[in-house]
Write a protein that holds these residues in place. Sequence first.
Motif, PDB file in Angstrom:
ATOM      1  N   ALA A 218       0.841  -1.195   0.000  1.00 47.01           N
ATOM      2  CA  ALA A 218       0.000   0.000   0.000  1.00 47.01           C
ATOM      3  C   ALA A 218       0.878   1.249   0.000  1.00 47.01           C
ATOM      4  N   PRO A 219       0.496   2.291  -0.729  1.00 44.57           N
ATOM      5  CA  PRO A 219       1.211   3.564  -0.603  1.00 44.57           C
ATOM      6  C   PRO A 219       1.243   3.992   0.860  1.00 44.57           C
ATOM      7  N   THR A 220       2.425   4.399   1.341  1.00 46.04           N
ATOM      8  CA  THR A 220       2.628   4.609   2.775  1.00 46.04           C
ATOM      9  C   THR A 220       3.224   5.976   3.050  1.00 46.04           C
ATOM     10  N   LEU A 221       2.709   6.615   4.112  1.00 56.83           N
ATOM     11  CA  LEU A 221       3.276   7.853   4.632  1.00 56.83           C
ATOM     12  C   LEU A 221       3.805   7.595   6.030  1.00 56.83           C
ATOM     13  N   VAL A 222       5.079   7.903   6.261  1.00 58.47           N
ATOM     14  CA  VAL A 222       5.682   7.879   7.590  1.00 58.47           C
ATOM     15  C   VAL A 222       5.725   9.327   8.067  1.00 58.47           C
ATOM     16  N   ASP A 239      12.582   4.410   4.216  1.00 59.31           N
ATOM     17  CA  ASP A 239      13.409   3.786   3.173  1.00 59.31           C
ATOM     18  C   ASP A 239      13.194   2.280   3.086  1.00 59.31           C
ATOM     19  N   ALA A 240      12.705   1.674   4.186  1.00 56.36           N
ATOM     20  CA  ALA A 240      12.517   0.218   4.209  1.00 56.36           C
ATOM     21  C   ALA A 240      11.178  -0.213   3.619  1.00 56.36           C
ATOM     22  N   ILE A 241      10.306   0.745   3.309  1.00 60.71           N
ATOM     23  CA  ILE A 241       8.994   0.441   2.725  1.00 60.71           C
ATOM     24  C   ILE A 241       8.985   0.989   1.302  1.00 60.71           C
ATOM     25  N   ALA A 242       8.732   0.141   0.342  1.00 52.93           N
ATOM     26  CA  ALA A 242       8.823   0.535  -1.058  1.00 52.93           C
ATOM     27  C   ALA A 242       7.925   1.738  -1.352  1.00 52.93           C
ATOM     28  N   GLY A 243       8.536   2.799  -1.862  1.00 55.31           N
ATOM     29  CA  GLY A 243       7.785   3.969  -2.293  1.00 55.31           C
ATOM     30  C   GLY A 243       7.247   4.849  -1.187  1.00 55.31           C
ATOM     31  N   ALA A 244       7.594   4.581   0.065  1.00 56.32           N
ATOM     32  CA  ALA A 244       7.025   5.350   1.176  1.00 56.32           C
ATOM     33  C   ALA A 244       7.520   6.790   1.152  1.00 56.32           C
ATOM     34  N   ARG A 245       6.646   7.687   1.623  1.00 56.59           N
ATOM     35  CA  ARG A 245       6.985   9.094   1.763  1.00 56.59           C
ATOM     36  C   ARG A 245       7.250   9.392   3.236  1.00 56.59           C
ATOM     37  N   LEU A 246       8.031  10.428   3.505  1.00 54.51           N
ATOM     38  CA  LEU A 246       8.324  10.864   4.866  1.00 54.51           C
ATOM     39  C   LEU A 246       7.879  12.305   5.034  1.00 54.51           C
ATOM     40  N   HIS A 247       7.202  12.580   6.157  1.00 57.22           N
ATOM     41  CA  HIS A 247       6.796  13.945   6.478  1.00 57.22           C
ATOM     42  C   HIS A 247       7.102  14.190   7.951  1.00 57.22           C
ATOM     43  N   VAL A 248       7.785  15.287   8.248  1.00 56.05           N
ATOM     44  CA  VAL A 248       8.163  15.631   9.620  1.00 56.05           C
ATOM     45  C   VAL A 248       7.431  16.893  10.030  1.00 56.05           C
ATOM     46  N   VAL A 249       6.852  16.869  11.232  1.00 55.86           N
ATOM     47  CA  VAL A 249       6.154  18.031  11.779  1.00 55.86           C
ATOM     48  C   VAL A 249       6.812  18.417  13.104  1.00 55.86           C
ATOM     49  N   ALA A 250       6.492  19.588  13.603  1.00 54.22           N
ATOM     50  CA  ALA A 250       7.020  20.019  14.892  1.00 54.22           C
ATOM     51  C   ALA A 250       6.334  19.253  16.014  1.00 54.22           C
ATOM     52  N   PRO A 260      -1.745  20.603  14.016  1.00 55.02           N
ATOM     53  CA  PRO A 260      -2.588  20.714  12.816  1.00 55.02           C
ATOM     54  C   PRO A 260      -1.885  20.253  11.550  1.00 55.02           C
ATOM     55  N   ALA A 261      -0.561  20.420  11.494  1.00 58.09           N
ATOM     56  CA  ALA A 261       0.178  19.963  10.315  1.00 58.09           C
ATOM     57  C   ALA A 261       0.154  18.447  10.196  1.00 58.09           C
ATOM     58  N   PHE A 262       0.072  17.751  11.338  1.00 63.27           N
ATOM     59  CA  PHE A 262      -0.011  16.286  11.318  1.00 63.27           C
ATOM     60  C   PHE A 262      -1.303  15.850  10.645  1.00 63.27           C
ATOM     61  N   ARG A 263      -2.441  16.366  11.131  1.00 69.00           N
ATOM     62  CA  ARG A 263      -3.711  15.915  10.558  1.00 69.00           C
ATOM     63  C   ARG A 263      -3.886  16.396   9.116  1.00 69.00           C
ATOM     64  N   ALA A 264      -3.333  17.580   8.781  1.00 64.58           N
ATOM     65  CA  ALA A 264      -3.407  18.039   7.390  1.00 64.58           C
ATOM     66  C   ALA A 264      -2.646  17.090   6.473  1.00 64.58           C
ATOM     67  N   ALA A 265      -1.479  16.613   6.933  1.00 70.07           N
ATOM     68  CA  ALA A 265      -0.699  15.688   6.120  1.00 70.07           C
ATOM     69  C   ALA A 265      -1.434  14.363   5.950  1.00 70.07           C
ATOM     70  N   VAL A 266      -2.097  13.898   7.013  1.00 67.24           N
ATOM     71  CA  VAL A 266      -2.863  12.652   6.926  1.00 67.24           C
ATOM     72  C   VAL A 266      -3.996  12.793   5.919  1.00 67.24           C
ATOM     73  N   VAL A 267      -4.779  13.862   6.056  1.00 64.46           N
ATOM     74  CA  VAL A 267      -5.910  14.059   5.153  1.00 64.46           C
ATOM     75  C   VAL A 267      -5.449  14.172   3.711  1.00 64.46           C
ATOM     76  N   ASP A 268      -4.408  14.944   3.469  1.00 70.04           N
ATOM     77  CA  ASP A 268      -3.917  15.143   2.101  1.00 70.04           C
ATOM     78  C   ASP A 268      -3.410  13.832   1.497  1.00 70.04           C
ATOM     79  N   PHE A 269      -2.675  13.062   2.299  1.00 75.82           N
ATOM     80  CA  PHE A 269      -2.133  11.813   1.764  1.00 75.82           C
ATOM     81  C   PHE A 269      -3.246  10.824   1.448  1.00 75.82           C
ATOM     82  N   LEU A 270      -4.222  10.717   2.337  1.00 76.13           N
ATOM     83  CA  LEU A 270      -5.300   9.762   2.109  1.00 76.13           C
ATOM     84  C   LEU A 270      -6.213  10.189   0.970  1.00 76.13           C
ATOM     85  N   ARG A 271      -6.208  11.483   0.666  1.00 74.35           N
ATOM     86  CA  ARG A 271      -6.973  11.961  -0.481  1.00 74.35           C
ATOM     87  C   ARG A 271      -6.347  11.485  -1.783  1.00 74.35           C
ATOM     88  N   GLY A 272      -5.033  11.181  -1.713  1.00 74.60           N
ATOM     89  CA  GLY A 272      -4.360  10.622  -2.890  1.00 74.60           C
ATOM     90  C   GLY A 272      -3.993  11.642  -3.919  1.00 74.60           C
TER      91      GLY A 272
END
Length: 272
Positions: A218-222, A239-250, A260-272
């Motif tokens: 599955a497409p994955t966001l860390v 890096d250990a999950i094929a094609g995974a993206r990384l997003h860092v928040v404060a 709020p940046a955490f939930r915004a990143a979740v919503v945006d990623f799941l929107r595809g």
Amino acid sequence: MADSPAAAGAGPAPRTSVLVVDDGTEVAHHHWEPDTGVDPDPVPVVLQHGFSAHTLVEWADRGTVAALTAAGRRVVGIDARGHGMSGKSPDLARYGEPRMARDLRAVVAALGVAAVDLVGYSMGAVVALLTAAEEPAVRRLVVGGVGAGVVEVGGVDTRVLPNDVLADALLARDAGPPPPEVAGMLAFAAAVGADFPSLAAQARAAHQGGVDLAAITAPTLVISGDDDPLARRPHVLADAIAGARLHVVAGDHGTAVGNPAFRAAVVDFLRG
């Protein structure tokens, strides 16, 4: 499954159901529908919280549920065994993230849907990774509050938070000041009314057997907090999950999930 009312700290109250799984444990799961007037996505989002928390305090009170329903998502939050409204036990044989992953898959099966998007944090991230490695119904995956420990230790990073120390502190919380590394977690657990014997059992049973990350398709966001000691070097996990993206928040382990940046990143990623 039996339905019962439950009150959320923010937004509309969910419909709460209880599923009795194969070993007789009652697993509570909370349901929210998409906001009215929003084009709904037919794929529900399943949320799995972290150690000592529960769905309402981790996901509803911190705004993630409201952000998802506003984006047209149906949301299902699972209270892990020993947490929230789910069954409690001091028996460590009833715990561990693989057992929780079986509970999660049972809830997904009971939903009767072809696919789900899955979000997990900390302990719940390990549960979500184990689930995604085996469950083809996972369409998209988000894991937060974990990092290199999943790859190097096999689960939540016990190099930072030794499980025996945590379990001992949970069972002897009136015996004196807890070690500094667990003081904050004990205070949080007390504040949310957690069951300390159940938490101690889960601490001792925490999964350290690794995750077949190569099996996750599955497409994955860390996503991690920049000051989270339990999510150090999150790029190692990404890096250990094929094609995974990384997003860092404060934030640290307790505050990043409420950013709020955490939930915004979740919503945006799941929107595809």
